[in-house]
Design a protein around this motif. Structure first.
Motif, short mmCIF file in Angstrom:
data_model
loop_
_atom_site.label_atom_id
_atom_site.label_comp_id
_atom_site.label_asym_id
_atom_site.label_seq_id
_atom_site.Cartn_x
_atom_site.Cartn_y
_atom_site.Cartn_z
N SER A 137 -5.19 -2.88 -14.71
CA SER A 137 -5.28 -3.95 -15.89
C SER A 137 -5.11 -5.28 -15.25
O SER A 137 -5.83 -6.33 -15.79
N PHE A 138 -3.94 -5.57 -14.60
CA PHE A 138 -3.48 -6.72 -14.31
C PHE A 138 -3.41 -7.30 -12.87
O PHE A 138 -3.30 -8.61 -12.62
N ALA A 139 -3.81 -6.45 -11.99
CA ALA A 139 -3.79 -6.92 -10.36
C ALA A 139 -5.08 -7.77 -10.30
O ALA A 139 -6.16 -7.48 -10.82
N THR A 140 -4.83 -8.75 -9.43
CA THR A 140 -6.33 -9.61 -9.29
C THR A 140 -6.85 -9.62 -7.84
O THR A 140 -7.73 -10.32 -7.35
N SER A 141 -6.31 -8.79 -7.05
CA SER A 141 -6.78 -8.69 -5.60
C SER A 141 -7.72 -7.80 -5.52
O SER A 141 -7.55 -6.55 -5.99
N GLN A 190 -10.06 -2.06 -4.72
CA GLN A 190 -10.85 -1.01 -3.99
C GLN A 190 -10.06 -0.13 -3.44
O GLN A 190 -10.32 1.24 -3.53
N GLU A 191 -9.07 -0.32 -2.74
CA GLU A 191 -7.90 0.67 -2.23
C GLU A 191 -7.36 1.76 -3.30
O GLU A 191 -7.70 2.96 -3.08
N VAL A 192 -6.94 0.97 -4.32
CA VAL A 192 -6.41 1.81 -5.37
C VAL A 192 -7.52 2.61 -5.93
O VAL A 192 -7.02 3.63 -6.50
N ALA A 193 -8.74 2.14 -6.27
CA ALA A 193 -9.75 2.98 -6.95
C ALA A 193 -10.00 4.30 -6.09
O ALA A 193 -10.16 5.39 -6.74
N PRO A 235 0.82 -1.26 0.19
CA PRO A 235 0.00 0.07 0.02
C PRO A 235 0.83 1.33 0.05
O PRO A 235 0.47 2.26 -0.67
N GLN A 236 2.02 1.05 0.82
CA GLN A 236 2.81 2.41 0.65
C GLN A 236 3.17 2.61 -0.65
O GLN A 236 3.46 4.06 -0.95
N GLU A 290 -14.21 -0.09 -15.94
CA GLU A 290 -14.36 -1.34 -16.63
C GLU A 290 -14.37 -2.33 -15.45
O GLU A 290 -15.21 -3.45 -15.19
N VAL A 291 -13.48 -2.35 -14.69
CA VAL A 291 -13.04 -3.36 -13.68
C VAL A 291 -13.59 -3.20 -12.26
O VAL A 291 -13.60 -4.14 -11.43
N ASN A 292 -13.88 -1.98 -12.12
CA ASN A 292 -14.39 -1.53 -10.74
C ASN A 292 -15.83 -1.22 -10.78
O ASN A 292 -16.01 -0.12 -11.42
N PRO A 293 -16.62 -1.61 -9.95
CA PRO A 293 -18.15 -1.28 -10.04
C PRO A 293 -18.17 0.06 -9.50
O PRO A 293 -19.18 0.87 -9.88
N GLU A 294 -17.50 0.49 -8.38
CA GLU A 294 -17.33 2.05 -7.99
C GLU A 294 -16.59 2.91 -8.55
O GLU A 294 -16.18 3.97 -8.01
#
Length: 771
Positions: A109-113, A118-121, A79-80, A211-215
């Motif tokens: 595009s490629f992270a699966t977690s 959600q945190e990145v978004a 996260p840091q 496209e990858v995140n509902p929020e």
């Protein structure tokens, strides 16, 4: 970060570029992360020198944040570290900002977690929004400066050749006379390139985030509740305006008249339209905001882009897709009034608009062009593979020599002996055939001359780059067809009258509170009874009927239908060597998307191919394409690739098999025209492919056909195949469920096929299937 003037005297460890500090670059070395070995990367990302920050982010994009690493694990991207990368998106140095955007684009595009996504978004949304706003401000300033200096800035027009710009023909140039103008244009071009590169990458991140995140869309917006999505729409619309201005003015500006620069602007416009297209996916709230935003300015903007012949094709297709998605959402959720819905429908259907014409133009796979492009890709792949093989052989030879530990004297002695042998052979050749020897010497000299200055291709310079360019050319050929198919598929999905929901009922609906009641059961039974009475009777929305008539009149269904055979010919072209995986995957996806599009058309557009002859021809073409794919599917199954749904052939066959199922279900007159060869094909799809989705659809087709009157011999043949697949322990549970449903439908009536039921011990197989 602003660039500082390099001083003549510089202290050790302080660079010229980016050595100062600014508001966006205040987090530098010496903070909380300084002096810690574990936080060395963070220290470099937040370093005072922009070159250090850029180098650190570039290294990350090729290591921890590259697609290959992210596909395996995201644990090392802490996260840091994610926070530090996101901070650099707002860096004053555009190269640093671009590198940071590239890293986060890879991550999104490629992270699966899911938790990390959600945190990145949440972290990325406001940052991307802010960066887009600053980029638009910078671009607008550049265009204002260019317009203000139009009289002094060299311009390209029809009467001024580019070679004559900068000085008058025939006049002797003074020493350094054009240096100022040239350096000014170069600096302007560099700044122009940097800001558009960041804009393009920010929009790519935004599109992928949506496209990858509902929020993702909500997180990209910084507006108030009263003006939700307004800030996002404003930023995207500003990019669209600036892109069109630049693209139409670029041929006249020296500092814009560059292929790479224009490509960046085109990509930015495409990504801007793509972000709106993605945001409208089943999002009635955003659709309603679009209708009210600046009195419908965004709708007008998208319409103008879609109809602009001088804009990039992909941008026009995304704009068309956005309008189509908006129409579907507005009608489905009953947004606006009837006038708004009719206006959107007329925008697409009108003969004066170019929406349908654009789709018709893009839904073409030119065989010669595709074969040539695939052939170049094959050659580039072979050259790259040979280069890698030669490199491996060279390494092995070096290792062998090193392992022998041969002395320099022994190597020189052996070379001297070989030279003497060659001289003796040449002397013999000279005595016996002098003329031939002269010719040989000439050829040797020519070869030596070529070896001294070989062409670029012969030197083998960057075979990987050549292969990459070939892959890009292939993608550029296929991308418009795929996107046009997606838009057409969505357009032909229809909005059935019985499924229309109100926007208010959709908002705040809790799926957990929805219970299955008796009213739902009664409604389902009524719908099933009507479907059995006449499977082809679909109650269309009046606006859908108008649209579908326009689609048929434009020739779109026939255009898509031709693609089935064209893709098959490309996929199994006997004149082409084994196609690279990237080609077969694209063609497999084309088959799948073509099947989905034809499925919607054959189901919802009853006026298309409604007579027996035309629907039988349609079915025959599907069976021919499936037969071509079947041999490859059977080979995969025999090689124990059970259920390999990711193979190109399985992807394509799955789409076409689903279309065959829909055809039998929606066109009752087709069921009585199925021949023995067609039945054998369906049985082979069930028993020999090993793909769960295809087996399920094959079982469904057999169930539909068995509802028609047929002899006991055919029933026994079908029953044997169904029971054999049911008895396999490896059969997918989805396939088992469908087979059991078919058997219950066929043998539910005790008076029908009772003899076959007893002979095949269907009841015993049912009992064995119990847990």
């Amino acid at each position: 970060m602003g660039k500082q003037t390099r001083r003549k005297r510089t202290q050790k460890g302080r660079g010229g570029k980016g050595s100062g500090t600014s508001s966006n670059n205040s987090a530098i070395a010496g903070g909380d992360d300084a002096g810690s070995g574990t936080n060395a990367v963070l220290t470099r990302i937040r370093h005072a020198d922009a070159r250090t920050r850029h180098a650190a982010l570039t290294a990350l994009s090729a290591t921890l944040v590259c697609p290959e690493s992210l596909a395996k694990s995201t644990k090392l991207v802490t996260p840091q570290l994610r926070k530090a990368i996101c901070e650099r998106i707002l860096d004053d140095d555009m190269e640093v900002s671009f590198a940071a955007c590239g890293c986060m684009n890879n991550y999104v595009s490629f992270a699966t977690s899911a938790a990390a996504e959600q945190e990145v978004a949440q972290l990325l949304g406001p940052i991307i929004q802010k960066r887009l706003e600053t980029c638009c401000t910078s671009i607008a300033h550049q265009l204002e400066v260019a317009a203000a200096t139009k009289s002094t800035t060299p311009m390209l027009d029809d009467n001024t050749p580019a070679a004559a710009i900068g000085h008058e023909k025939g006049k002797r140039k003074k020493k350094g006379g054009n240096k100022g103008t040239s350096s000014t244009n170069k600096a302007t071009e560099s700044a122009f390139h940097a800001v558009w590169a960041v804009t393009d990458m920010c929009l790519r991140v935004a599109s992928k985030l949506i496209e990858v995140n509902p929020e993702g869309l909500q997180l990209l917006d910084t507006g108030t509740n009263q003006e939700r999505y307004y800030s996002f729409l404003q930023a995207v619309m500003e990019v669209q305006k600036l892109s069109q201005t630049v693209l139409r003015d670029a041929p006249k500006q020296i500092w814009m008249n560059n292929e790479i620069q224009i490509s960046l602007v085109q990509d930015s416009l495409m990504c801007a339209c793509r972000s709106i297209h993605s945001a409208l996916d089943e999002n009635p709230e955003f659709a309603q905001t679009m209708l009210s935003f600046n009195n419908g300015d965004m709708v007008s903007m998208l319409t103008s882009i879609a109809q602009a012949m001088d804009m990039p094709v992909l941008a026009r297709l995304h704009a068309t897709g956005a309008i189509v998605a908006l129409r579907q959402t507005v009608i489905t959720f009953n947004l606006g009034n009837e006038s708004v819905q009719k206006t959107l429908n007329d925008t697409i259907c009108s003969s004066s608009s170019s929406f349908l014409a654009l789709l018709n133009q893009c839904l073409v796979l030119k065989q010669e062009e595709a074969s040539a492009c695939a052939g170049k890709l094959v050659q580039a792949q072979e050259a790259l593979a040979k280069e890698k093989e030669d490199s491996q052989i060279e390494k092995e030879v070096i290792q062998t020599i090193e392992s022998k530990q041969e002395s320099s004297r022994d190597i020189a002695k052996r070379q001297k002996e070989r030279k003497a042998e060659k001289a003796a052979a040449a002397a013999v050749a000279k005595d016996t055939a002098a003329l031939v020897n002269m010719e040989v010497n000439d050829e040797i000299q020519d070869d030596n001359a070529e070896e001294e200055t070989p062409p670029k291709e012969a030197r083998g310079e960057d075979k990987a780059e050549t292969y990459g360019l070939a892959v890009d050319n292939w993608h550029e050929l296929i991308a418009p067809i795929k996107l046009a198919l997606e838009v057409t598929t969505n357009m032909c999905a229809g909005c059935q009258v019985g499924d229309v929901e109100t926007f208010e009922s959709h908002i705040g609906e809790d799926d957990d509170d929805i219970m299955w009641g008796s009213d739902d059961e009664a409604q389902l039974q009524t719908m099933q009874h009507d479907a059995n009475a006449n499977d082809s009777s679909i109650q269309l929305n009046p606006l859908d009927k108008v649209l579908f008539d326009a689609v048929v009149a434009a020739g779109l269904p026939e255009r898509v239908f031709v693609l089935v055979d064209d893709v098959s010919q490309c996929l199994f072209d006997p004149n082409t060597k084994q196609l690279p995986n990237v080609v077969t995957m694209e063609l497999g996806e084309l088959h799948s998307k073509t099947g989905a599009c034809l499925g919607n058309m054959i189901c919802n557009i009853s006026s298309w191919r409604e007579d027996n002859q035309s629907i039988i021809a349609f079915w025959s073409t599907l069976c021919k394409a499936m037969s071509t794919l079947l041999s490859s599917l059977v080979t995969s199954s025999s090689n124990n690739i059970q259920g390999d749904s990711e193979s190109p052939t399985a992807i394509g066959a799955g789409g076409l098999c689903n279309t065959m199922t829909i055809s039998l279900r929606s066109r009752p007159n087709l069921r009585t025209n199925i021949g023995s060869s067609d039945l054998d094909l369906i049985l082979n799809l069930l028993t020999k492919t090993g793909d769960a989705a295809i087996q399920r659809d094959a079982a469904t087709m057999l169930g539909i056909l068995c509802n028609e009157v047929h002899p006991d011999e055919i029933n026994a043949k079908v029953c044997t195949s169904l029971l054999s697949v049911l008895s396999f322990s490896s059969t997918n549970v989805m396939v088992r469920n469908e087979i059991l449903n078919v058997l219950m439908d066929v043998y539910g009536d005790d008076e029908l096929y009772a003899k076959v039921f007893e002979q095949k011990d269907v009841l015993g197989h049912f009992q064995q299937s119990l847990p």
